[in-house]
Design a protein around this motif. Sequence first.
Motif, PDB file in Angstrom:
ATOM      1  N   GLY A  88      17.640   1.172 -58.581  1.00  0.00           N
ATOM      2  CA  GLY A  88      18.266   2.027 -58.991  1.00  0.00           C
ATOM      3  C   GLY A  88      17.846   2.871 -60.254  1.00  0.00           C
ATOM      4  O   GLY A  88      17.789   4.018 -60.258  1.00  0.00           O
ATOM      5  N   ALA A  89      16.914   1.919 -61.130  1.00  0.00           N
ATOM      6  CA  ALA A  89      16.228   2.527 -62.122  1.00  0.00           C
ATOM      7  C   ALA A  89      15.029   3.375 -61.700  1.00  0.00           C
ATOM      8  O   ALA A  89      14.929   4.470 -62.066  1.00  0.00           O
ATOM      9  N   GLY A  90      14.595   2.775 -60.695  1.00  0.00           N
ATOM     10  CA  GLY A  90      13.242   3.494 -59.861  1.00  0.00           C
ATOM     11  C   GLY A  90      13.890   4.936 -59.680  1.00  0.00           C
ATOM     12  O   GLY A  90      13.373   6.055 -59.770  1.00  0.00           O
ATOM     13  N   ALA A  91      15.099   4.915 -58.604  1.00  0.00           N
ATOM     14  CA  ALA A  91      15.595   6.150 -58.060  1.00  0.00           C
ATOM     15  C   ALA A  91      15.891   7.017 -59.188  1.00  0.00           C
ATOM     16  O   ALA A  91      15.660   8.357 -59.040  1.00  0.00           O
ATOM     17  N   SER A  92      16.569   6.723 -60.240  1.00  0.00           N
ATOM     18  CA  SER A  92      16.975   7.609 -61.439  1.00  0.00           C
ATOM     19  C   SER A  92      15.959   8.276 -61.964  1.00  0.00           C
ATOM     20  O   SER A  92      15.963   9.432 -62.266  1.00  0.00           O
ATOM     21  N   MET A  93      14.740   7.437 -62.180  1.00  0.00           N
ATOM     22  CA  MET A  93      13.647   8.083 -62.838  1.00  0.00           C
ATOM     23  C   MET A  93      12.927   9.071 -61.938  1.00  0.00           C
ATOM     24  O   MET A  93      12.642  10.272 -62.276  1.00  0.00           O
TER      25      MET A  93
END
Lengths: 100, 752
Positions: free
Chosen positions: B369-374
């Motif tokens: 999720g953190a990757g996608a958000s970035m």
Amino acid sequence: LPNNHALPSELTIFTVSEVAPTCLTWIDALAADPRSDALMLDANAVTEIDGAGVQLLLSLSNTLAQKQRSLCLLNPSQALSLACKSLGAQKLMDPTEPTR
Amino acid sequence: VIDVNELNADDGIIAELIPAFIEEANELIASLEQLLLQLEDTPDDRDLLDALFRCAHTIKGSAGVFGLDRIVAFTHHVETLLSQVRDGQVKLTPALGTLLLQSNDAIRSLVAAAQGDQTDTAEAEQARESLVKRLREATNLTAGVTHSDGHEPENVPDNLTPEHGIRRWHVSVKFEADTFRHGLDPLAIINYLGGMGCIPNVVVDALAVPALDSFDPENCYLGVELSLDTAASREEIEQAFSFVREDCTLHLIGPGSGPQDFVDLISAIPDNPRLGDILVSVGAITRAQLLQGLQHQADALDTTGTAPLLGELLQSGTGLSNQVVAAALQKQQQQRKAGGSAEDNAFIRVHAHRLDEVINLLGELVIAGAGASMLARQTRQRGLIEANHQITRLIEGLRNSALKLRMVPIGDTFSRFKRVVRDTAGELGKDVQLEIVGGETELDKAMVERMVDPLMHLVRNALDHGLETPEQRLTSGKAEQGKMTLSACHESGGILIKIMDDGRGIQREKVLQRAWERGLLEQGHVPSDEDIDKLIFEPGFSTAETVTNLSGRGVGMDVVRSNIEALRGTVTIDSTPGQGSCIEIRLPLTLAIIDGFLIGVGTSKFVFPLDAVVEVIEGQRVPTTQDSQGRSCIELRGQVLPVVNLRQLYALESAQPERCSIVVIRAANRRYGVLVDVLLGQHQTVIKPLGLMLRSLRGVSGSSILGTGEVALIFDANALGQLAAKPRQTGSAPMRLHSDVIATSSADITGE
């Protein structure tokens, strides 16, 4: 005694299923003997009894009554007497005595 | 003849179900023990007594299903005694409590034997036999004092005279077929009623029991009419039936009611043609009154066409309003809710590894999720960013709920120690009261389980070495009874467990002596008091003059410390000679995911546990002030705050920027600042263990993977605080933590 049977020491929900068939054999044996009119049971060994146990005796008594016979508990133990008294089933102890 | 195949199939099913039985039985045994201990304080609590009986009853019942005869045979004696205790025929004295606790232990070992963990030894069997003998003695004592005499009307107990409000009630109760199967016994209930006063008349509906050819011995056919002379209220009488509420039809006719009420009762139970006769035989009504009443009713029915309703009947003769009845019922339900301990709470049993699976997946989801958000932020598309925000929030919620699944209150573990304290203090001839504070504090289940042994050792140690005997306490001017407190509370993102006692405290001279003898300290060297106290956690240390069987188990305080440290926790001891000791254990709440605060120094990223962060001061100049010990510090609102320079501490190779920020951290009652280059904000941090290479790194407790794939190290706020408090050692090389080391060892860190 013509039919000398004894109740087991434990007459509770844990044992009634085993005792009930035995009761039937007693009744059959009694039916085969036209001279006797009462099932004599030595009730001195009963040390543990609960509602299910009293109920089994009531059923036995009712069964015998249908066959114009009676149940006679000999030397009832204290535990048995107390249980019958508590539950209002004194009649089992002495069928001749009125309940009230 | 029994079909052999069928028998084998049965055996198979039973073998499959036995683990479930063992688990249930162990829970019941545990609650039995808790109930017994609770009853020591309130020996007359009826709810507890009822629950106690039900525990033993259920153990016996389920053991019977599995043919575990030894458990049934032994538990039976316990059950018999407990039923008498519940009915008030036997008083629960402390001695009886001890006997029951010992019996409970015997049941526990029988259950363990059934599981195959232990073999049933001859000694165990002998011990059981002697317990059975004692149980029988305790039971027999009362055989002559049962209600037998109570049924005689003339034998009204002295304290129950009419002046005390004795009134006659009529109880009509018909038990349902499943009553016995639900583990209930009408006889016991009537005996219980007898305990509330006196039952002058009772008659069973004998003809309701069918003849043997149509009789199922496990069905209940019993119905009873009885008079009850008691001062108890309607509510209290109804309470006697609270366990059979669903299994019986109960009619209660209040004092002062006339023949009409009985007539109404008869019409309310139309399927019992013998009721009238029984009521007459029980003396509730005369035959003339009965006949008259029935005639009246028939007349009334003719004119109005309605018979009185059951509800009206229930309230007859007492003048109760509907509201009062409703309120009483509601109260009763609430009491039942509160009183029903283990059984009423519905749980779904889930295997622990399934939960772990969910939590592991969740960890991956957080990272992804953190990757996608970035990536979304890089596209600068508002819609996508919004959607990602929403997803992040949901993941956070999911994370919190998932982690909560593993949380259990620590109180259950604490209350185990009641027994330990009781027995251990008894063995040592000490009188100790255990107080439990904050038992509702929740902690990861795995952590709780792994804390049991260390806690057990610390409690035993305090009992053995800390607390004095009553005589010793009296001579030193303290209360005879020693006090021990187990407490738990939340503290900066972790949990703080304290074990306090008001004993003699650490005897520092003895500790020093021992340390010199054992070569833990240089002979004659006297460190500070705090350091002396710490010595007890050193390997190979034991101060007991005679090694008792309590503390001499080969497990030293050093093992306690390493166990706690393995959970990323710390243990400290604070002791005042003559006043007592306080051991503080700090543990992280969970081992999986935390709310973190991400910061950057040079190219390296670090995470603080968010709860440890007190405040952030932005745009500071790099502090140059140093205190007398060479530690960097700043002034914060008039107070000196030591500051850790991560660049120096870990020898990070990057230029110090002109302006920086200071993150203020609180850990273990200590505040300190950490100098950082950039603040990257809040971050959901999935904790991954450190690889072998980095495990010895001080101040760091784990690692995490960021959305970008970078690795960030997670600080251990306590350990870092200790580093901050240390005087700067000139000449010693700083810990090497080159950014390349982190980058190249990320596989090592995560173990992938």
